[in-house]
Each structure stands twice: as structure tokens, then as C-alpha cells.
Design an enzyme around this catalytic site. Structure first.
Site, PDB file in Angstrom:
ATOM      1  N   LYS A  57      73.526  61.100 -13.137  1.00 28.57           N
ATOM      2  CA  LYS A  57      74.447  61.548 -12.092  1.00 28.57           C
ATOM      3  C   LYS A  57      74.678  63.066 -12.200  1.00 28.57           C
ATOM      4  O   LYS A  57      74.318  63.676 -13.225  1.00 28.57           O
ATOM      5  CB  LYS A  57      75.749  60.753 -12.197  1.00 28.57           C
ATOM      6  N   TYR A  94      75.202  51.804  -2.946  1.00 32.23           N
ATOM      7  CA  TYR A  94      76.456  51.199  -3.417  1.00 32.23           C
ATOM      8  C   TYR A  94      77.065  50.288  -2.346  1.00 32.23           C
ATOM      9  O   TYR A  94      78.294  50.217  -2.218  1.00 32.23           O
ATOM     10  CB  TYR A  94      77.457  52.289  -3.811  1.00 32.23           C
ATOM     11  N   PHE A 135      88.103  53.315  -4.664  1.00 33.88           N
ATOM     12  CA  PHE A 135      87.493  54.491  -5.284  1.00 33.88           C
ATOM     13  C   PHE A 135      86.206  54.933  -4.586  1.00 33.88           C
ATOM     14  O   PHE A 135      85.590  55.910  -4.991  1.00 33.88           O
ATOM     15  CB  PHE A 135      87.224  54.238  -6.776  1.00 33.88           C
ATOM     16  N   THR A 180      80.533  50.152 -18.044  1.00 34.00           N
ATOM     17  CA  THR A 180      80.839  51.027 -16.902  1.00 34.00           C
ATOM     18  C   THR A 180      81.957  52.005 -17.233  1.00 34.00           C
ATOM     19  O   THR A 180      81.875  53.192 -16.892  1.00 34.00           O
ATOM     20  CB  THR A 180      81.246  50.157 -15.684  1.00 34.00           C
ATOM     21  N   ARG A 214      76.891  56.239 -22.337  1.00 30.03           N
ATOM     22  CA  ARG A 214      78.258  56.496 -21.850  1.00 30.03           C
ATOM     23  C   ARG A 214      79.250  56.591 -23.005  1.00 30.03           C
ATOM     24  O   ARG A 214      80.188  57.399 -22.968  1.00 30.03           O
ATOM     25  CB  ARG A 214      78.680  55.402 -20.868  1.00 30.03           C
ATOM     26  N   ASN A 232      80.862  58.851 -15.191  1.00 33.20           N
ATOM     27  CA  ASN A 232      80.205  58.123 -16.293  1.00 33.20           C
ATOM     28  C   ASN A 232      78.724  58.453 -16.448  1.00 33.20           C
ATOM     29  O   ASN A 232      77.982  57.730 -17.087  1.00 33.20           O
ATOM     30  CB  ASN A 232      80.497  56.620 -16.223  1.00 33.20           C
ATOM     31  N   HIS A 241      73.494  55.993 -13.963  1.00 34.68           N
ATOM     32  CA  HIS A 241      73.383  54.709 -13.257  1.00 34.68           C
ATOM     33  C   HIS A 241      72.182  53.952 -13.794  1.00 34.68           C
ATOM     34  O   HIS A 241      71.143  54.554 -14.068  1.00 34.68           O
ATOM     35  CB  HIS A 241      73.190  54.936 -11.752  1.00 34.68           C
ATOM     36  N   GLU A 299      66.380  49.383  -5.389  1.00 32.80           N
ATOM     37  CA  GLU A 299      66.801  50.765  -5.646  1.00 32.80           C
ATOM     38  C   GLU A 299      65.594  51.695  -5.779  1.00 32.80           C
ATOM     39  O   GLU A 299      65.617  52.824  -5.269  1.00 32.80           O
ATOM     40  CB  GLU A 299      67.690  50.811  -6.902  1.00 32.80           C
TER      41      GLU A 299
HETATM   42  P1  DAT Z   1      77.796  50.273 -13.037  1.00 37.81           P
HETATM   43  O1  DAT Z   1      77.535  51.723 -12.697  1.00 37.81           O
HETATM   44  O2  DAT Z   1      78.066  50.107 -14.508  1.00 37.81           O
HETATM   45  O3  DAT Z   1      76.726  49.347 -12.525  1.00 37.81           O
HETATM   46  P2  DAT Z   1      79.435  49.351 -10.816  1.00 37.81           P
HETATM   47  O4  DAT Z   1      78.150  49.042 -10.118  1.00 37.81           O
HETATM   48  O5  DAT Z   1      80.453  48.273 -10.890  1.00 37.81           O
HETATM   49  O6  DAT Z   1      79.158  49.853 -12.322  1.00 37.81           O
HETATM   50  O7  DAT Z   1      80.127  50.618 -10.125  1.00 37.81           O
HETATM   51  C1  DAT Z   1      79.347  51.720  -9.726  1.00 37.81           C
HETATM   52  C2  DAT Z   1      80.061  52.992 -10.116  1.00 37.81           C
HETATM   53  O8  DAT Z   1      81.303  53.081  -9.423  1.00 37.81           O
HETATM   54  C3  DAT Z   1      80.422  53.077 -11.598  1.00 37.81           C
HETATM   55  O9  DAT Z   1      79.360  53.580 -12.381  1.00 37.81           O
HETATM   56  C4  DAT Z   1      81.595  53.986 -11.590  1.00 37.81           C
HETATM   57  C5  DAT Z   1      82.289  53.678 -10.272  1.00 37.81           C
HETATM   58  N1  DAT Z   1      83.381  52.720 -10.462  1.00 37.81           N
HETATM   59  C6  DAT Z   1      83.262  51.383 -10.663  1.00 37.81           C
HETATM   60  N2  DAT Z   1      84.466  50.807 -10.815  1.00 37.81           N
HETATM   61  C7  DAT Z   1      85.366  51.812 -10.701  1.00 37.81           C
HETATM   62  C8  DAT Z   1      86.803  51.883 -10.765  1.00 37.81           C
HETATM   63  N3  DAT Z   1      87.541  50.792 -10.964  1.00 37.81           N
HETATM   64  N4  DAT Z   1      87.380  53.105 -10.623  1.00 37.81           N
HETATM   65  C9  DAT Z   1      86.632  54.215 -10.418  1.00 37.81           C
HETATM   66  N5  DAT Z   1      85.293  54.217 -10.348  1.00 37.81           N
HETATM   67  C10 DAT Z   1      84.674  53.039 -10.492  1.00 37.81           C
HETATM   68 MG    MG Z   2      76.158  48.847 -10.604  1.00 36.85          MG
END
Ligand code: DAT
Ligand code: MG
Length: 151
Positions: free
Chosen positions: A11, A51, A59, A93, A104, A114, A117, A128
Site C-alpha cells: 500500500k 474492495y 471506514f 488485519t 504488519r 496496515n 494487501h 484480483e
Molecule cells: P485484509 O486486508 O486483512 O484482507 P479486510 O479485507 O477485512 O482485511 O479489509 C480491507 C482493509 O480495510 C484492511 O486491510 C484495512 C481496512 N479495514 C478493515 N477493517 C477496518 C476497520 N474496522 N477500520 C478501519 N479500516 C479497516
Molecule cells: Mg481482504
């Protein structure tokens, strides 16, 4: 059948902070093969597709602006169980819950920053990869180093 592949993206903060070489090294050291790499800017429509499952989350707007704040290093890795193994290299995450030793866990503090991805399933990985890369942008897939010509 081709070997399993995953999509790993560093990222914008992971690029800007110069952490990406360490990330590439960790995947390389584990034994995975790099089959695609490009520095790219993500636009809103790409991110809305990437996403798609998160669009209704509170968020989501800040996730979009974070992901558009600078270049992203998009990569594709190939190897045994690489989707699940890749997620293990990333860590949880929320960086506060990622174990030390994970990417991370070692380099991030905030859920909204974080740094990396990774695809969460083989099916999503293929989606993807097709979303972020054109076929001709994956020339390393069939790359064999040329043999040296000697005189
Ligand atoms: P990951 O990236 O571990 O697959 P995810 O797909 O659930 O996690 O979410 C995508 C991204 O969105 C994640 O890397 C960070 C952000 N994110 C997820 N949950 C969040 C939250 N509760 N508050 C803020 N950002 C969040
Ligand atoms: Mg994800």
C-alpha cells in the site's frame, strides 16, 4: 493446472516508507516465485471493485483515500499454498493484533495504515490478479533466463 497464485500489494505507505524491499525479500526467502510486479496508481473504480465487499462500511471513504494517496506496488506470487501462506506472512488485519515476525506485526500500528494487501482465497486471488494486471503485464509467468552465449 497452473500452480496457485496470489495478489500481494504494498500500500502507499509501505512504498513511501521504503518497506517494500523487505516485503519482497520475505516472499522470496519463503520460496515463492515473483511472476508479476508493477508500481501503479489505483483509481476509484478499480478500488471499488477490489474492495466491493466493504463498500457499505463506515471506514470505506478513508480506505479509498488511503489507497489513492500514492503509488502501490502490485505483485503476483506463485507457489505451493501461496494464498494461505501469504496471509500468514502478512499477519492479522489489525496490526495491534498481528504477531511480531509478521509484516504488519513488524512494520505497522494502525488498521487504517496496515501497509500491505494479500488475497484471502484462491478464487479472489485470480479475480484480483485479473483486475490489477493485464495478461501482457505478467511476462515473468513464462520467463526462463536465457542461457549465456559463449564464443
Ligand atoms: P485484509 O486486508 O486483512 O484482507 P479486510 O479485507 O477485512 O482485511 O479489509 C480491507 C482493509 O480495510 C484492511 O486491510 C484495512 C481496512 N479495514 C478493515 N477493517 C477496518 C476497520 N474496522 N477500520 C478501519 N479500516 C479497516
Ligand atoms: Mg481482504
Amino acid at each position: 493446472m497452473s500452480t496457485e497464485r496470489t495478489f500481494i500489494a504494498v500500500k502507499p505507505d509501505g512504498v513511501q516508507r521504503g518497506i517494500f524491499p523487505e516485503i519482497l525479500r520475505r516472499f522470496q526467502n519463503k520460496g515463492f516465485k515473483l511472476v508479476g510486479i508493477k508500481l501503479t496508481l489505483a483509481n476509484e473504480s478499480l478500488l471499488r471493485e477490489h474492495y466491493a465487499d466493504l463498500q457499505s462500511k463506515p471506514f470505506f471513504p478513508s480506505l479509498l483515500s488511503y489507497m489513492m494517496s500514492g503509488p502501490i506496488l502490485a505483485t503476483v506470487w506463485e507457489g505451493k499454498d501461496v494464498v494461505k501462506q501469504g496471509r500468514a506472512l502478512l499477519g492479522a488485519t489489525n496490526p495491534l493484533q498481528s504477531a511480531p515476525g509478521t509484516i504488519r506485526g513488524d512494520f505497522a500500528l494502525d488498521m487504517g495504515r496496515n501497509i500491505i494487501h494479500g488475497s484471502d482465497s484462491v478464487e479472489n486471488a485470480e479475480k484480483e490478479i485479473n483486475l490489477w494486471f493485464k495478461k501482457e503485464e505478467l511476462p515473468l509467468e513464462n520467463f526462463e533466463p536465457p542461457t549465456l552465449e559463449t564464443r
